[in-house]
Design a protein around this motif. Structure first.
Motif, mmCIF file in Angstrom:
data_model
loop_
_atom_site.group_PDB
_atom_site.id
_atom_site.type_symbol
_atom_site.label_atom_id
_atom_site.label_comp_id
_atom_site.label_asym_id
_atom_site.label_seq_id
_atom_site.Cartn_x
_atom_site.Cartn_y
_atom_site.Cartn_z
ATOM 1 N N SER A 56 -1.344 -10.033 29.314
ATOM 2 C CA SER A 56 -1.980 -8.984 30.102
ATOM 3 C C SER A 56 -3.451 -8.896 29.743
ATOM 4 O O SER A 56 -3.834 -8.950 28.572
ATOM 5 C CB SER A 56 -1.307 -7.637 29.834
ATOM 6 N N ALA A 57 -4.281 -8.800 30.770
ATOM 7 C CA ALA A 57 -5.719 -8.627 30.531
ATOM 8 C C ALA A 57 -6.014 -7.212 30.070
ATOM 9 O O ALA A 57 -7.147 -6.897 29.714
ATOM 10 C CB ALA A 57 -6.489 -8.937 31.811
ATOM 11 N N GLY A 58 -5.004 -6.358 30.063
ATOM 12 C CA GLY A 58 -5.189 -4.981 29.612
ATOM 13 C C GLY A 58 -4.454 -3.999 30.501
ATOM 14 O O GLY A 58 -3.957 -4.347 31.567
ATOM 15 N N LEU A 59 -4.364 -2.767 30.036
ATOM 16 C CA LEU A 59 -3.708 -1.709 30.787
ATOM 17 C C LEU A 59 -4.731 -0.981 31.659
ATOM 18 O O LEU A 59 -5.872 -0.791 31.264
ATOM 19 C CB LEU A 59 -3.074 -0.698 29.836
ATOM 20 N N TYR A 88 -3.771 -7.562 35.122
ATOM 21 C CA TYR A 88 -3.719 -6.276 34.433
ATOM 22 C C TYR A 88 -2.338 -5.643 34.589
ATOM 23 O O TYR A 88 -1.604 -5.947 35.531
ATOM 24 C CB TYR A 88 -4.790 -5.319 34.982
ATOM 25 N N THR A 89 -2.000 -4.761 33.678
ATOM 26 C CA THR A 89 -0.726 -4.046 33.726
ATOM 27 C C THR A 89 -0.984 -2.600 34.128
ATOM 28 O O THR A 89 -1.646 -1.865 33.388
ATOM 29 C CB THR A 89 -0.030 -4.078 32.350
ATOM 30 N N PRO A 90 -0.488 -2.169 35.302
ATOM 31 C CA PRO A 90 -0.704 -0.781 35.727
ATOM 32 C C PRO A 90 0.208 0.181 34.970
ATOM 33 O O PRO A 90 1.375 -0.139 34.704
ATOM 34 C CB PRO A 90 -0.356 -0.808 37.221
ATOM 35 N N VAL A 91 -0.319 1.342 34.615
ATOM 36 C CA VAL A 91 0.468 2.387 33.969
ATOM 37 C C VAL A 91 0.378 3.625 34.860
ATOM 38 O O VAL A 91 -0.679 4.239 34.987
ATOM 39 C CB VAL A 91 -0.080 2.716 32.563
ATOM 40 N N LEU A 92 1.496 3.976 35.495
ATOM 41 C CA LEU A 92 1.519 5.113 36.417
ATOM 42 C C LEU A 92 1.789 6.411 35.662
ATOM 43 O O LEU A 92 2.770 6.529 34.946
ATOM 44 C CB LEU A 92 2.595 4.897 37.492
ATOM 45 N N ALA A 93 0.867 7.367 35.820
ATOM 46 C CA ALA A 93 1.025 8.683 35.189
ATOM 47 C C ALA A 93 0.996 9.736 36.289
ATOM 48 O O ALA A 93 0.035 9.802 37.059
ATOM 49 C CB ALA A 93 -0.104 8.918 34.181
ATOM 50 N N THR A 94 2.052 10.535 36.379
ATOM 51 C CA THR A 94 2.180 11.488 37.480
ATOM 52 C C THR A 94 2.223 12.918 36.969
ATOM 53 O O THR A 94 2.953 13.226 36.030
ATOM 54 C CB THR A 94 3.484 11.206 38.267
ATOM 55 N N GLN A 95 1.430 13.753 37.611
ATOM 56 C CA GLN A 95 1.470 15.178 37.273
ATOM 57 C C GLN A 95 2.722 15.805 37.897
ATOM 58 O O GLN A 95 3.121 15.434 38.994
ATOM 59 C CB GLN A 95 0.231 15.884 37.816
ATOM 60 N N THR A 96 3.297 16.739 37.188
ATOM 61 C CA THR A 96 4.454 17.461 37.718
ATOM 62 C C THR A 96 4.234 18.950 37.485
ATOM 63 O O THR A 96 3.586 19.332 36.511
ATOM 64 C CB THR A 96 5.758 17.025 37.019
ATOM 65 N N PRO A 97 4.766 19.800 38.361
ATOM 66 C CA PRO A 97 4.593 21.242 38.168
ATOM 67 C C PRO A 97 5.105 21.677 36.796
ATOM 68 O O PRO A 97 6.240 21.370 36.425
ATOM 69 C CB PRO A 97 5.446 21.845 39.300
ATOM 70 N N GLY A 98 4.246 22.334 36.032
ATOM 71 C CA GLY A 98 4.647 22.779 34.704
ATOM 72 C C GLY A 98 4.644 21.673 33.662
ATOM 73 O O GLY A 98 4.993 21.890 32.505
ATOM 74 N N GLY A 99 4.245 20.446 34.093
ATOM 75 C CA GLY A 99 4.224 19.314 33.167
ATOM 76 C C GLY A 99 2.810 18.989 32.722
ATOM 77 O O GLY A 99 1.969 19.874 32.588
ATOM 78 N N SER A 100 2.550 17.712 32.520
ATOM 79 C CA SER A 100 1.251 17.274 32.015
ATOM 80 C C SER A 100 0.155 17.486 33.052
ATOM 81 O O SER A 100 0.350 17.238 34.236
ATOM 82 C CB SER A 100 1.310 15.799 31.632
ATOM 83 N N THR A 101 -1.005 17.924 32.584
ATOM 84 C CA THR A 101 -2.162 18.101 33.464
ATOM 85 C C THR A 101 -2.914 16.777 33.580
ATOM 86 O O THR A 101 -2.657 15.829 32.826
ATOM 87 C CB THR A 101 -3.115 19.152 32.896
ATOM 88 N N GLU A 102 -3.852 16.728 34.509
ATOM 89 C CA GLU A 102 -4.670 15.528 34.658
ATOM 90 C C GLU A 102 -5.409 15.208 33.359
ATOM 91 O O GLU A 102 -5.478 14.055 32.937
ATOM 92 C CB GLU A 102 -5.676 15.709 35.807
ATOM 93 N N ASP A 103 -5.954 16.239 32.707
ATOM 94 C CA ASP A 103 -6.690 16.020 31.455
ATOM 95 C C ASP A 103 -5.780 15.461 30.366
ATOM 96 O O ASP A 103 -6.165 14.562 29.612
ATOM 97 C CB ASP A 103 -7.328 17.330 30.975
ATOM 98 N N GLU A 104 -4.558 15.989 30.278
ATOM 99 C CA GLU A 104 -3.607 15.503 29.264
ATOM 100 C C GLU A 104 -3.204 14.063 29.533
ATOM 101 O O GLU A 104 -3.101 13.250 28.600
ATOM 102 C CB GLU A 104 -2.374 16.412 29.235
ATOM 103 N N ARG A 112 -4.184 5.126 24.488
ATOM 104 C CA ARG A 112 -3.456 3.846 24.531
ATOM 105 C C ARG A 112 -4.380 2.679 24.855
ATOM 106 O O ARG A 112 -3.929 1.557 25.081
ATOM 107 C CB ARG A 112 -2.304 3.929 25.541
ATOM 108 N N GLY A 113 -5.671 2.958 24.910
ATOM 109 C CA GLY A 113 -6.643 1.877 25.056
ATOM 110 C C GLY A 113 -6.716 1.252 26.433
ATOM 111 O O GLY A 113 -6.934 0.042 26.551
ATOM 112 N N VAL A 114 -6.542 2.058 27.489
ATOM 113 C CA VAL A 114 -6.612 1.475 28.843
ATOM 114 C C VAL A 114 -8.013 0.931 29.113
ATOM 115 O O VAL A 114 -9.019 1.439 28.593
ATOM 116 C CB VAL A 114 -6.245 2.518 29.934
ATOM 117 N N ALA A 115 -8.053 -0.118 29.947
ATOM 118 C CA ALA A 115 -9.342 -0.719 30.311
ATOM 119 C C ALA A 115 -10.086 0.145 31.313
ATOM 120 O O ALA A 115 -11.315 0.067 31.429
ATOM 121 C CB ALA A 115 -9.108 -2.116 30.886
#
Length: 346
Positions: A56-59, A88-104, A112-115
């Protein structure tokens, strides 16, 4: 092993000896032949030997607001495929109600060292949000691209559909069918795409029907980008005498159809409905939905191209790439009252 070698050789069109050389990492095999053998492994479902797997060229992080709206998985798929093709390896991060915020989610990806990071319909689209969060991200040396929503305060490449043109397309289509009372069901007013859709809608209503800004303002309902939100907004518009409703998402449009039926009206005989996105499967609803197609393929590829230019040290222009949407006419729109009806009755 012999049977497997024979299968791979037959699939790749080479000798078993050549397959053996490739699998054992021996020299003396042309690059094209090596690729053919590796492709044959993939086609036949064999795992590549560890030393032959592509590094992988990176995340690359991809942050979306949610996955309930089909347009977001569609964008994620295009972006993921484009990144994978570039190694590259895509890492999907999804916001959910009451879950992680965009900043988090952003902090987690950076740790995790994303490119780089691609934001879809994030806080950058909210006119009330603090944009310094993106300056801080750039300060950490992490390139990013933003899809849907523009802010002059953020120095980064933006990718958007032309929301103003989209609404003008919808109004022009409905006015040509003889509708004179057209409503708009959109999301909360603080979002850039909503403000742009309102501009396009009001301009279309002025140019096509001669309505002033004050007159067309009364034909706009704000709600959530959900089926229930569309149902509530369209219900109010239909009660106010609208014979056609333009919706800011396909999910809202499905709610609008439900609202019409609740009032004992037929779509499109009594009420025409236009969606926005052209989400997967939307052509198979009842009736098939007339909608404005977001150029998802072109937008996703442009976002990846801009991000990888930044990752490679060639800064992409810190401006907005705007893509023209397309009107897709199906069965949910027909002639207005008194115009004769050639449309499908539902």
């Amino acid at each position: 092993m012999t049977a497997r070698l024979a299968d791979i050789a037959a699939q790749a069109g080479v000798s078993e000896a050549t397959v053996s050389r490739v699998l054992n990492g021996k020299p003396g095999v042309a690059a094209a032949t090596r690729e053919s053998v590796l492709a044959a492994l993939d086609v036949l479902g064999y795992e590549r030997p560890v030393r032959l797997r592509q590094r992988s060229a990176g995340l690359v992080g991809l942050i979306t607001p949610e996955l309930d709206n089909p347009i977001f998985p569609a964008l994620a798929q295009v972006i993921g495929q484009a990144l994978t093709r570039q190694g590259y390896t895509p890492v999907l991060a999804t916001q959910t109600p009451g879950g992680s915020t965009e900043d988090e989610l952003t902090e987690m990806l950076v740790d995790r060292g994303v490119a780089g990071v691609i934001f879809v319909s994030g806080l950058h689209a909210d006119t009330t949000a603090d944009m310094t969060r993106y300056d801080r991200l750039r300060g950490k040396g992490v390139p990013y691209v933003l899809i849907n929503g523009f802010s002059p305060k953020v120095q980064a490449p933006f990718v958007s559909p032309d929301d103003r043109a989209a609404m003008q397309l919808a109004v022009t289509h409905l006015a040509a069918l003889g509708h004179t009372r057209i409503g708009l069901a959109v999301g909360p007013k603080r979002f850039v795409p909503v403000l742009r859709k309102i501009e396009g809608f009001q301009r279309g209503m002025r140019e096509r029907l001669g309505l002033s800004q004050e007159e067309s303002e009364k034909l706009i309902q704000h709600s959530l980008y959900t089926l229930e939100g569309g149902q509530a907004a369209a219900g109010a518009l239909i009660s106010a005498g609208c014979t056609a409703v333009v919706c800011a998402s396909d999910m809202m449009a499905l709610g609008a159809i439900r609202a019409a039926r609740q009032q004992g009206l037929l779509v499109p005989k009594d009420v025409s409905v236009v969606g926005f996105d052209d989400s997967p499967l939307i052509a198979f609803t009842d009736p098939p939905l007339t909608t404005i197609r977001q150029p998802v393929q072109a937008m996703g590829q442009a976002a990846v191209r801009a991000l990888l230019e930044e990752v490679g040290g060639t800064p992409a222009p810190h401006s907005e790439f705007v893509f023209m949407p397309e009107l897709v006419v199906r069965g949910s729109t027909a002639s207005g009252p008194g115009q004769g009806n050639s449309g499908q009755n539902t």
